[in-house]
Design a protein around this motif. Sequence first.
Motif, short mmCIF file in Angstrom:
data_model
loop_
_atom_site.label_atom_id
_atom_site.label_comp_id
_atom_site.label_asym_id
_atom_site.label_seq_id
_atom_site.Cartn_x
_atom_site.Cartn_y
_atom_site.Cartn_z
N UNK A 240 44.05 45.22 44.71
CA UNK A 240 43.14 44.58 43.76
C UNK A 240 43.10 43.08 43.99
N UNK A 241 41.95 42.51 44.00
CA UNK A 241 41.69 41.10 44.27
C UNK A 241 41.93 40.71 45.73
N UNK A 242 42.04 41.72 46.63
CA UNK A 242 42.08 41.40 48.06
C UNK A 242 40.74 40.84 48.52
N UNK B 90 50.66 29.41 31.63
CA UNK B 90 49.44 29.67 30.87
C UNK B 90 48.25 29.27 31.72
N UNK B 91 47.14 28.92 31.12
CA UNK B 91 45.97 28.56 31.91
C UNK B 91 44.98 29.71 31.96
N UNK B 92 44.34 29.92 33.11
CA UNK B 92 43.30 30.93 33.25
C UNK B 92 43.93 32.31 33.43
N UNK B 93 43.89 33.12 32.38
CA UNK B 93 44.49 34.45 32.43
C UNK B 93 43.77 35.37 33.42
N UNK B 94 42.49 35.10 33.66
CA UNK B 94 41.73 35.97 34.55
C UNK B 94 42.13 35.81 36.01
N UNK B 95 42.94 34.80 36.30
CA UNK B 95 43.41 34.58 37.67
C UNK B 95 44.74 35.28 37.95
N UNK B 96 45.31 35.94 36.97
CA UNK B 96 46.65 36.49 37.14
C UNK B 96 46.75 37.46 38.31
N UNK B 97 45.78 38.36 38.44
CA UNK B 97 45.85 39.35 39.52
C UNK B 97 45.68 38.67 40.87
N UNK B 98 44.75 37.72 40.97
CA UNK B 98 44.57 37.00 42.24
C UNK B 98 45.85 36.29 42.64
N UNK B 99 46.52 35.68 41.69
CA UNK B 99 47.73 34.92 42.00
C UNK B 99 48.91 35.83 42.36
N UNK C 246 40.25 49.30 44.85
CA UNK C 246 40.50 47.87 45.00
C UNK C 246 39.25 47.10 45.38
N UNK C 247 38.40 47.70 46.22
CA UNK C 247 37.16 47.04 46.62
C UNK C 247 36.24 46.87 45.43
#
Length: 403
Positions: free
Chosen positions: A171-173, A345-354, A388-389
């Motif tokens: 996910x987020x690849x 904290x910060x942008x929660x929507x970036x958690x998976x990318x990070x 994932x795609x």
Amino acid sequence: MSATDVARADAEAAPDGDAPQAPGAGRRWTRRRVLRLIAPAMIFLGIREVGLLVLGWMAARNDMSPTDALRSWDGQWFLAIAGNGYAGVPDGLVDAFGKRGAETPLAFFPGYPTVVGWLSDLGFRLVPSALAITIAFGVVCAYGLTRLGELVRGGSRRAGLVLVALFAASPMAIVLSMAYSESMFCAFAVWALVFVLERNWVAAGLCCAAAGLVRPTAAALILAVGLAAVIAVLHRRDGWRPWVGGVLAPVGLLGYLAWVATRTGEWDGWFALQRRGWDSEFDGGAATVKFSLDVLGNARSVLEVATVGLIIVALVLLAIGIRRRLEWPLLVYAAGVLAMDLGSNGLMNSKVRLMVPAVTLLVPIAIALAKRRTATMVLTLSAFAIVGSWFGAYSITSWGYAI
């Protein structure tokens, strides 16, 4: 060429000792060896192509260009820095609060845009240069993952190839095909860990130093490489090499943080930019827990619910790695990546990318899948790649917020 063909060729790649060979056998062995050589790249690029096909479909349904999606959000910052330097970033690019200061672009590390700029200076257009660098480092990472799969306890080349597939399909690849820096960072990080396991300390230190110029996540890598080097020194192994590797490891990250401090006039300049511009700082995970409980309480969106689910999966995979006694440098690195991601904290929507760089969490799954029948392995990886795609394509076409 199917994954079954790749697996069969990999199993048959080595010649059978000194047994006599039939006419033409040498030629067949050479073809198999070539296939064995290119297998990691083929698997990575093939799965990423599936991701791009899904992205094209999703982009069309949302009336947007796939190219625009691949250079969105942070990609705009990296492209602007690559093309014009930190001082030439357009005023239209602003932080999460819609503000912009002279130092705001310094929040983005220089490694990726610098290399993109070098390629662009040769006469290539900026966006294709960025995407080419991303893909090239993804392939470099694929070869590192293949080697890592061979080195870990219970591993094999087959496990390494499965690890490549899991990484490319995660996910987020999708960021491994975007104008983002994750691909470059993962390449340096994976090879640094490979060199640690091989006790090639100087190379590990150099890769770690390079990673420190790409992403702040290098702090987790520095911890893993540094601890391994210290233990080698204490046990009097490998002479002067772990000393050099340990000293080199933090040079890139500390060097950039020091440079930003001099530019901003604040000793914690980079961290101050993150706080002011993106409300991002370490809070021990309080914001992540609150976000997770809120999302599970009202199910606001598919992406947010999936984000919480993937956070839980990552923590479970870390526990599995500990139980399976995965090599401790890999565990330290993965735990460090998760701590930096989930503890801020910060942008929660970036958690998976990070979490994408925490690829070592996938090693136990790769080892387990590699022991299954080829058909089972291929079907599982195919399903994983499709899901994932879709998730990655959804996040940059249908989801309206930054990732």
